[in-house]
Design a protein around this motif. Structure first.
Motif, PDB file in Angstrom:
ATOM      1  N   LYS A   3      15.264 -16.744 -78.613  1.00  0.00           N
ATOM      2  CA  LYS A   3      14.533 -17.891 -78.079  1.00  0.00           C
ATOM      3  C   LYS A   3      15.324 -19.150 -78.360  1.00  0.00           C
ATOM      4  O   LYS A   3      15.860 -19.328 -79.455  1.00  0.00           O
ATOM      5  N   VAL A   4      15.381 -20.028 -77.366  1.00  0.00           N
ATOM      6  CA  VAL A   4      16.119 -21.281 -77.514  1.00  0.00           C
ATOM      7  C   VAL A   4      15.388 -22.373 -76.748  1.00  0.00           C
ATOM      8  O   VAL A   4      14.833 -22.142 -75.674  1.00  0.00           O
ATOM      9  N   GLU A   8      18.607 -27.442 -76.318  1.00  0.00           N
ATOM     10  CA  GLU A   8      19.695 -26.658 -76.924  1.00  0.00           C
ATOM     11  C   GLU A   8      20.387 -25.801 -75.865  1.00  0.00           C
ATOM     12  O   GLU A   8      21.612 -25.715 -75.817  1.00  0.00           O
ATOM     13  N   ALA A   9      19.604 -25.168 -74.993  1.00  0.00           N
ATOM     14  CA  ALA A   9      20.179 -24.330 -73.932  1.00  0.00           C
ATOM     15  C   ALA A   9      21.034 -25.172 -72.996  1.00  0.00           C
ATOM     16  O   ALA A   9      22.105 -24.732 -72.559  1.00  0.00           O
ATOM     17  N   ASN A  10      20.571 -26.369 -72.705  1.00  0.00           N
ATOM     18  CA  ASN A  10      21.313 -27.257 -71.818  1.00  0.00           C
ATOM     19  C   ASN A  10      22.627 -27.693 -72.464  1.00  0.00           C
ATOM     20  O   ASN A  10      23.671 -27.720 -71.812  1.00  0.00           O
ATOM     21  N   VAL A  27      15.463 -16.338 -73.984  1.00  0.00           N
ATOM     22  CA  VAL A  27      14.274 -16.975 -73.435  1.00  0.00           C
ATOM     23  C   VAL A  27      14.386 -18.473 -73.699  1.00  0.00           C
ATOM     24  O   VAL A  27      14.534 -18.909 -74.838  1.00  0.00           O
ATOM     25  N   VAL A  28      14.349 -19.253 -72.637  1.00  0.00           N
ATOM     26  CA  VAL A  28      14.418 -20.704 -72.754  1.00  0.00           C
ATOM     27  C   VAL A  28      12.987 -21.234 -72.806  1.00  0.00           C
ATOM     28  O   VAL A  28      12.153 -20.874 -71.981  1.00  0.00           O
ATOM     29  N   PRO A  34       7.601 -20.503 -73.083  1.00  0.00           N
ATOM     30  CA  PRO A  34       8.712 -19.904 -72.329  1.00  0.00           C
ATOM     31  C   PRO A  34       8.698 -20.388 -70.876  1.00  0.00           C
ATOM     32  O   PRO A  34       7.646 -20.430 -70.241  1.00  0.00           O
ATOM     33  N   ILE A  35       9.878 -20.784 -70.383  1.00  0.00           N
ATOM     34  CA  ILE A  35       9.964 -21.240 -68.987  1.00  0.00           C
ATOM     35  C   ILE A  35      11.006 -20.477 -68.173  1.00  0.00           C
ATOM     36  O   ILE A  35      10.968 -20.488 -66.954  1.00  0.00           O
ATOM     37  N   ALA A  36      11.967 -19.818 -68.846  1.00  0.00           N
ATOM     38  CA  ALA A  36      13.003 -19.090 -68.116  1.00  0.00           C
ATOM     39  C   ALA A  36      13.619 -18.033 -69.014  1.00  0.00           C
ATOM     40  O   ALA A  36      13.514 -18.108 -70.237  1.00  0.00           O
ATOM     41  N   VAL A  37      14.243 -17.066 -68.360  1.00  0.00           N
ATOM     42  CA  VAL A  37      14.944 -16.009 -69.084  1.00  0.00           C
ATOM     43  C   VAL A  37      16.354 -15.902 -68.519  1.00  0.00           C
ATOM     44  O   VAL A  37      16.547 -15.858 -67.307  1.00  0.00           O
TER      45      VAL A  37
END
Length: 92
Positions: A3-4, A8-10, A27-28, A34-37
């Motif tokens: 999970k991130v 941070e993912a960006n 998992v974002v 959660p909004i995206a995988v």
């Protein structure tokens, strides 16, 4: 599963893509929800198989003729193009 947070993912997107390539699911989340995988695609098709699939879908059309063959040059009457370009440059 990793999970991130969205921020941070960006900021480190390539890091999470590498993790997905290694078989992990990322998992974002946005504020914990959660909004995206980001996950690896199923199957490991070769480049040739992917090209064939794109052809079957009508997205891609193979070139006709010999592979790697260059088109024949076109002959035109008059002075060579290199001379015309050179003269144009001299006029400036």
């Amino acid at each position: 599963m990793i999970k991130v947070g969205l921020r941070e993912a960006n900021m480190h997107f390539s890091k999470y893509i590498k993790l997905a390539r290694q078989g992990n699911e990322v998992v974002v989340t946005d504020r914990g929800a959660p909004i995206a995988v980001i996950k690896p695609l199923a199957g490991t098709a070769t480049a040739g198989e992917r090209v064939k699939a794109l052809e079957e879908q009508g997205i891609l059309m193979r070139a006709r003729g010999k592979a790697g063959a260059l088109p024949r040059p076109i002959s035109v009457k008059g002075k060579p193009m290199s001379r015309t370009v050179s003269e144009e440059r001299d006029e400036r």
